[in-house]
Write a protein that holds these residues in place. Structure first.
Motif: not given
Length: 329
Positions: A21, A25, A148-151, A179-181, A229-231
């Protein structure tokens, strides 16, 4: 009955998944040997600092920043210095001139959370390149809290510090599934970094907490390897961010839209309150749980409260302006 501990640095399949992962990224080539599994990002940051600094060493942090990052710096023996984010109208921007003045040969670590907690500021390429130049010029570590990088809102791209030339060998990443999941209670995180650093990171981790539970590690692995996907939930969080911004601006309260994360700051000093007083009034009068930002920074601190919108649907957030007005105006 014999009780056996799992692998102290985390199960290999989970470490491999985290490495994949992170590679996706960052564009780097990490393997399981570059990963230690921890009990949350908070432990990751403390372990990394314990491996990086000696008592009295300077650690530079952004202002504002989660009080837990400041106090972990102190727990590890570090001396925190602050570089402020500035109000640039419709966004927060890092004061790069102050950053250049603050970082010196006496600095050991630059600790960043991106997107920032609690402001929701997101560093742009120019700011990242300035950070890269300073880390290289002064031979310091970057400790990157990536929770937080995926938000990210407003179609902002993820600019990963390891993708910048010369940063892979001096960047340590603290991450988690929290946070991501949406796995806040699972308490599974990780440290990712250069192989030569990971032996020290493993030692500080082992003597700090040993290992997260096997069930938690299995859950984290299932999340990372799932099709989710967190996005996917970012558009809904952005709708909530937009609603918070509109509600507060409609009643004349200053707020800078967060560019990522689950939270936004509201300026209560301009209304005549410190953060603790405003927080108490918001809860007592309007049932709004807003965290006071006292001790969350230096220049940016007691004049703000934090609004968290992660668990609030838009229809409830549409009541925010009236509730704030009732309590504070």
């Amino acid at each position: 009955m014999a009780i056996q501990h799992g692998t102290f640095i985390g199960k290999k399949d989970l470490r491999e998944a985290v490495a994949r992962q992170t590679n996706d990224r960052s564009g780097h080539d990490y393997g399981a040997e570059n990963v230690v599994i921890t009990c949350s990002t908070g432990e990751s940051v403390l372990d990394a600092l314990l491996a990086m600094i000696d008592p009295g060493d300077e650690v530079v942090l952004t202002d504002p920043i989660y009080a837990g990052m400041i106090n972990r710096t102190r727990l590890a023996g570090g001396e925190p210095s602050f570089v402020p984010y500035e109000n640039a109208g419709d966004e927060w921007r890092l004061d790069v001139d102050a950053l250049r003045e603050t970082v010196s040969d006496d600095t050991e670590v630059l600790l960043l959370v991106n997107p920032s907690m609690p402001s929701g500021a997101v560093l742009n390429r120019e700011e990242w390149e300035t950070i890269r130049d300073l880390c290289q010029a002064h031979d310091i570590w970057l400790l990157y809290n990536a929770i937080w990088e995926s938000v990210l809102f407003d179609d902002l791209p993820l600019i990963h510090p390891v993708s910048l030339p010369g940063m892979a060998e001096r960047t340590v990443i603290a991450g988690s599934v929290t946070k991501s999941y949406g796995m806040i209670g699972w308490r599974v995180g990780w440290i990712v970094g250069p192989e030569e650093f990971m032996n020290d990171a493993a030692r500080t981790h082992i003597y700090n907490t040993t290992t997260p539970g096997g069930i938690g590690q299995a859950g984290a692995l299932a999340a990372i390897e799932s099709d989710f996907e967190p996005s996917e939930y970012v558009p809904e969080l952005q709708r909530r961010r937009d609603t918070v911004t509109e509600q507060l601006r409609d009643i004349g309260v200053t707020t800078i839209p967060s560019k990522g994360g689950w939270m936004q700051l509201m300026n209560v000093e301009e209304l005549g309150y410190d953060s603790s007083t405003a927080s108490d009034l918001l809860l007592e009068e309007s049932k709004i749980a807003a965290t006071p930002m006292r001790h969350w920074g230096d220049e940016n601190s007691d004049q703000y409260v934090r609004i968290v919108f992660s668990n609030e649907p838009v229809d409830r957030l549409e009541e925010l302006g009236d509730r704030v007005e009732s309590a504070l105006l």
